[in-house]
Design a protein around this motif. Structure first.
Motif, PDB file in Angstrom:
ATOM      1  N   HIS A 189       0.766  -1.079   0.037  1.00 37.78           N
ATOM      2  CA  HIS A 189      -0.164  -0.117  -0.106  1.00 37.78           C
ATOM      3  C   HIS A 189       0.844   1.377  -0.037  1.00 37.78           C
ATOM      4  O   HIS A 189       1.736   1.475   0.820  1.00 37.78           O
ATOM      5  CB  HIS A 189      -1.035  -0.230   1.345  1.00 37.78           C
ATOM      6  N   TYR A 190       0.676   1.958  -1.163  1.00 35.92           N
ATOM      7  CA  TYR A 190       1.659   3.286  -1.178  1.00 35.92           C
ATOM      8  C   TYR A 190       0.945   4.170  -2.070  1.00 35.92           C
ATOM      9  O   TYR A 190       0.106   3.740  -2.891  1.00 35.92           O
ATOM     10  CB  TYR A 190       3.141   2.883  -1.445  1.00 35.92           C
ATOM     11  N   GLN A 191       1.420   5.483  -2.188  1.00 38.75           N
ATOM     12  CA  GLN A 191       1.127   6.382  -3.078  1.00 38.75           C
ATOM     13  C   GLN A 191       2.474   7.043  -3.615  1.00 38.75           C
ATOM     14  O   GLN A 191       3.348   7.401  -2.935  1.00 38.75           O
ATOM     15  CB  GLN A 191       0.356   7.538  -2.860  1.00 38.75           C
ATOM     16  N   GLU A 192       2.727   6.857  -5.061  1.00 34.47           N
ATOM     17  CA  GLU A 192       3.921   7.259  -5.805  1.00 34.47           C
ATOM     18  C   GLU A 192       3.422   8.077  -7.213  1.00 34.47           C
ATOM     19  O   GLU A 192       3.274   7.391  -7.993  1.00 34.47           O
ATOM     20  CB  GLU A 192       5.091   6.197  -5.777  1.00 34.47           C
ATOM     21  N   GLY A 193       3.698   9.280  -7.093  1.00 36.70           N
ATOM     22  CA  GLY A 193       3.193  10.194  -8.041  1.00 36.70           C
ATOM     23  C   GLY A 193       1.745   9.796  -8.319  1.00 36.70           C
ATOM     24  O   GLY A 193       0.750  10.169  -7.456  1.00 36.70           O
ATOM     25  N   GLU A 194       1.383   9.520  -9.520  1.00 35.15           N
ATOM     26  CA  GLU A 194       0.081   9.155 -10.018  1.00 35.15           C
ATOM     27  C   GLU A 194      -0.356   7.868  -9.642  1.00 35.15           C
ATOM     28  O   GLU A 194      -1.527   7.560  -9.683  1.00 35.15           O
ATOM     29  CB  GLU A 194      -0.129   9.277 -11.659  1.00 35.15           C
TER      30      GLU A 194
END
Lengths: 488, 456
Positions: A437-442
């Motif tokens: 689970h992560y957010q990286e850029g788009e």
């Protein structure tokens, strides 16, 4: 497959392939390293006579073992034989491309592992001991420790203890190990479940494509090669050389830390009503993420009621899209991104149930995992798990699976189904329980969508509930192959 | 413009500049991966995908009459609009980059800034025709980006409002979403359905319309001619016309039947003889190629195939690609964003490039996991060297999984530079976003509104 092959198989395969030794609830997992000055063949001479075959599966204690590519190389297996193993096995789980396939990056990266990291001691052998009592397991460990130390073999890390938790559950409090494929020749075939081909698990047999998986061979002119089964061609005709891999299987071993406190705390927070914990909603959301209630009852049978119906706790005879055995095309009962739906999609993929079943059957795994570490709360009641808080203890799951093709069966499931935020046309949903689970850029993977009518319910910013803490790819040889190794 | 074209350039590399070219391409690829504002294509608003691939010289072309192929630089791009416009953009907006790359190729005319028209003509001369597949028919890059923004904004709105909307009917929820979109100045465009202009429609479907037109008309001619044989009704000019038309149709049918039978005979002959094999790739070589894959959602594949060295195979390959060119706007492959095939006739090569969801292992498996798709693979690739022998054109072949996986890796070339304009969306995401926008206009029943809301 002929009857004679079946008999041959039971004597020649290691016992863990037949079953997970449920009657032996205590286990020790020991990772061993062959230093340069050690004699790996000598330790094999000591261990091999004790290895439990499928024929002796009912013995009061059991021993099974598997080796990494590094371990087999140090054993002195001929180079041509070593070359016959699959590429992922040879590269090893901590190889950069394998890490990419498995999602072992960021906090799951090999550099953070407890064992198996690229710059750590190489893992050469996995020794697994099973006993009915903890004292018996300890005694086995003590006895074997003396043996491997006397041959100059070292531990990679401290042995990992395992014992079953209450109700066959894992640490989050959900019954585990329910859905297992039936493998032709290894399990009882019934009229409800379509079995998978033997070659999906064992080398030397046809796989789901009707082909023989790549099988490392030993030339007939090599000493003691006749201890091994003969190699066979696709028509079952014996060949001049011998098959080291026959009746063996690839074993995937991964230590997965489970952050129990984080899991229930997050869910309690997300389901709170006016700032107050709503335990029923908390358990419901967790079950929607899992695909089953904590008892094991699948949401496909009981979508709304937290059931512990004993007739349904092990129920696995369901589909998702089917008109009578599923009726859940849109995920209103079992969310499309839930853990069990994505690790075994059944008839749910591509809007084509027939195609989906065909695909699913080509990516199954035989699982033999067990929990490690003490339960946060003995009865694993989610309400109590929430209240207990974080005790900082290392606990989780020793994920162990057996298959004939590491890339097609295990890595595919991990990358394309578990960790893919695009599984079955989703956008940002990796597996809500075990996924990265992560957010990286788009790119976002930390959302969980519950399909509902008229509109979905979404939860974002899922934290990492499960962390990869170490692992390796092993090969579990057949009994004759073990004897061959001991003769090198 | 809402039509896609595939641009393909093939240029011979100056052997003395090979190392320099590799360095330059690596530098540009690193810039793209780092999302540098100076990276190639970052200033272009019409390029969906692009790549450069060095095809290294070959001394041992299997089963081919030509023994040697020099180092060649392949460029492919999936673009909005006409191929020549894309080349013109390159020359105008990225002259230094062009010079650095194509200055390593033979006969490059020199500085694109100073000799723009000559460079443009030179690039245009290197263009090859190709068979092009797009998974986003009619969707320009602008539209894809806009609809992605629209989807994300509606999702954010639904996240914030979900508790308040839960008790409403689907139609009411949809009305709320429409009101939300109306209230956003930068999203109001979404309330009008997207339309494909006639130029785009003709550029996309024109080849198919022409094929249907010719075949349909010639079939009608044949029918009319036959009827006329029993009940004469035609004036002489119409009789002549329908005779020619009918003859065309019969010729096509006869040609296809003869082609099919010849291919079957060739299959039987091939089964009896030992076939040309391409030497397998070592695990280390495969690992090196796969080491370039590290995207989360999309990746790429380039393959250099050789047509089996028999005229019938070359004819079949040409016919198949010709047919696919015309049918491709009607085909949908769920994981493939764009793909291209083109032939290099003198070398009897077929080069295939693809941009798809997932990693290459799962991509390659996807085509053989399902029996129905295996048949398509056999039709497309059954005439390439090393491909497992087919039977009746669609059977066996890729059903041999190990044979198929072996030849796909043997054929695979390492891609030096790969660009993807929207790396975070899958093909199905793009398709879904289009339907989200489409659902904002017009009226819906409760059931239709429920179906539309399932897109979120």
């Amino acid at each position: 497959m002929s009857t004679s092959n079946l008999i041959d198989m039971s004597e020649d395969i290691q016992g863990i392939l037949t079953g997970g030794y449920k009657r032996l609830p205590h286990a020790k997992y020991i990772l061993l390293h062959f230093p340069e000055n050690s004699q790996p063949v000598d330790i094999m001479k000591v261990l091999v006579p004790d290895v439990t075959s499928s024929k002796n599966w009912s013995d009061p204690q059991a021993v099974n073992l598997a080796l990494t590519y590094s371990g087999l190389k140090k054993m002195g297996l001929p180079a041509t034989t070593l070359d016959g193993f699959s590429r992922p096995f040879k590269e090893g789980m901590n190889d950069p491309h394998r890490s990419y396939m498995l999602g072992d990056f960021r906090e799951n990266a090999p550099e953070y592992w407890d064992f198996g990291a690229p710059d750590g001691k190489s893992i050469d052998l996995l020794l697994i001991l099973f006993a009915s009592q903890p004292e018996a397991a300890e005694k086995m460990l003590t006895d074997y420790q003396k043996k491997w130390e006397s041959k100059g073999v070292e531990k990679v890390s401290e042995p990992i203890d395992s014992h079953f938790l209450v109700g066959e559950k894992e640490h989050f409090g959900f019954r585990d190990g329910i859905a297992q494929p039936i493998v032709k020749g290894l399990g009882k075939v019934n009229d409800k479940t379509t079995p998978i081909e033997t070659g999906e698990v064992l080398l030397g047999y046809k796989d789901q494509y009707g082909e023989l998986p790549r099988n490392p061979e030993v030339r007939a002119d090599v000493e003691n090669s006749n201890l091994l089964p003969r190699a066979i061609d696709i028509d079952g005709k014996e060949q001049p050389d011998y098959a080291f891999g026959s009746n063996g299987t690839y074993l995937i071993f991964r230590k997965l830390f489970q952050d129990v406190h984080k899991f229930w705390h997050f869910l309690a927070h997300k389901t709170a009503v006016n700032g107050e914990t709503n335990e029923e909603m908390m358990i419901r959301m967790a079950s929607k993420m899992m695909g089953r209630w904590p008892s094991g009852v699948p949401l496909s049978k009981e979508p709304d009621k937290n059931s512990d119906d004993p007739d349904l706790t092990h129920f696995d005879d369901f589909l998702y899209v089917h008109e009578t055995h599923g009726q859940d095309k849109y995920g209103y009962k079992t969310p499309i991104g839930s853990h069990i739906r994505r690790t075994n999609p059944r008839d749910t993929l591509r809007n084509d149930p027939v195609e989906s079943l065909e695909i699913s059957q080509k990516h199954r795994l035989l699982r033999r995992g067990r929990p490690y570490g003490p339960a946060l709360v003995d009865d694993l009641d989610p309400r109590k798990l929430l209240k207990k808080g974080d005790d900082g203890v290392d606990r989780g799951l020793l994920f162990i699976s057996l298959c004939g093709d590491i890339n097609r069966q295990f890595e595919f499931t991990q990358r394309d189904w578990v960790n893919s935020p695009k599984f079955d046309d989703l956008y940002e949903d990796a597996d809500p329980v075990i996924g990265n689970h992560y957010q990286e850029g788009e790119t976002k993977t930390d959302t969980f969508t519950q399909q509902q009518c008229p509109m979905r319910k979404r939860v974002s910013n899922l934290p990492q509930f499960v962390l990869m803490k170490g692992g390796a790819y092993f090969f579990m040889p057949g009994m004759r192959a073990l004897k061959y190794l001991a003769s090198l | 413009m809402a039509f896609h074209k595939g641009v393909t350039l093939l240029t011979e590399v100056n052997p003395d500049q090979l190392e320099n070219l590799e360095k330059v391409l690596k530098e540009y690829n690193n810039q793209i991966e780092a999302e540098s504002p100076n990276a190639p294509f970052s200033q272009f608003d019409h390029v969906h995908f692009a790549r450069w691939v060095i095809l290294y010289e070959r001394q041992d072309v299997p089963c081919n009459s030509d023994d040697y192929t020099p180092h060649t630089l392949l460029y492919t791009a999936s673009v909005d609009g006409y191929e020549k416009d894309h080349l013109a953009h390159f020359v105008e907006q990225w002259p230094e980059g062009l010079d650095r790359i194509y200055g390593c190729c033979l006969d490059y005319p020199g500085s694109a800034k100073d000799h723009g028209p000559e460079v443009f003509r030179w690039l245009d001369k290197q263009r090859l025709k190709s068979t092009f597949y797009s998974g986003m028919v009619g969707l320009s890059l602008d539209q894809l980006r806009q609809e992605d923004t629209l989807h994300q904004r509606i999702q954010a709105y639904l996240d914030e409002s979900q508790e308040g909307l839960r008790a409403l009917t689907a139609i009411q929820v949809r009305n709320n979403i429409q009101d939300f979109v109306k209230s956003q100045t930068d999203l109001k465009w979404a309330l009008s359905p997207a339309k494909m202009d006639w130029t785009s429609r003709w550029q996309t479907y024109g080849p198919l319309y022409r094929l249907i037109g010719v075949l349909g008309l010639s079939a009608l001619c044949l029918i009319a001619w036959i009827v006329n044989c029993f009940t004469p009704f035609m004036p002489i000019w119409l009789y002549a016309f329908t005779s020619v038309g009918g003859a065309i149709f019969l010729f096509v049918v006869l040609f296809l039947v003869l082609l099919f039978l010849s291919m079957r005979l060739d299959e039987i002959k091939e089964k009896k003889q030992s076939t040309c094999e391409r030497p397998p790739r070592s695990d280390e070589e495969i690992a090196e190629i796969l080491g370039a894959e590290h995207a989360v959602v999309q990746t790429h594949y380039t393959a250099v195939e050789f047509t089996k060295n028999r005229m019938i195979r070359y004819i079949w390959q040409t016919v198949i690609l010709w047919v696919v060119t015309r049918l491709s706007p009607t085909i949908f492959v769920p994981t493939v964003h764009a793909a291209r095939w083109f032939q290099i006739p003198s070398k009897k090569q077929v080069i295939f490039v693809s941009n798809f969801d997932g990693d290459s292992e799962s991509y390659l498996h996807a085509f053989i996991d399902i029996s129905a798709i295996v048949r398509s693979m056999n039709l497309m690739y059954g005439s390439t060297v090393g491909f497992p022998t087919t039977r009746w054109l669609i059977r066996e072949g890729a059903n041999s999984r190990q044979g198929y996986m072996k030849v796909t890796r043997v054929a695979q070339a390492k891609t030096n530079v790969w660009f993807c304009a929207i790396p975070h969306l899958s093909v199905e995401n793009k398709k879904n976003n289009k339907m989200v926008r489409a659902g904002l206009s017009g009226t819906m029943s409760e059931q239709e509104a429920q179906a539309w809301l399932r897109r979120f």
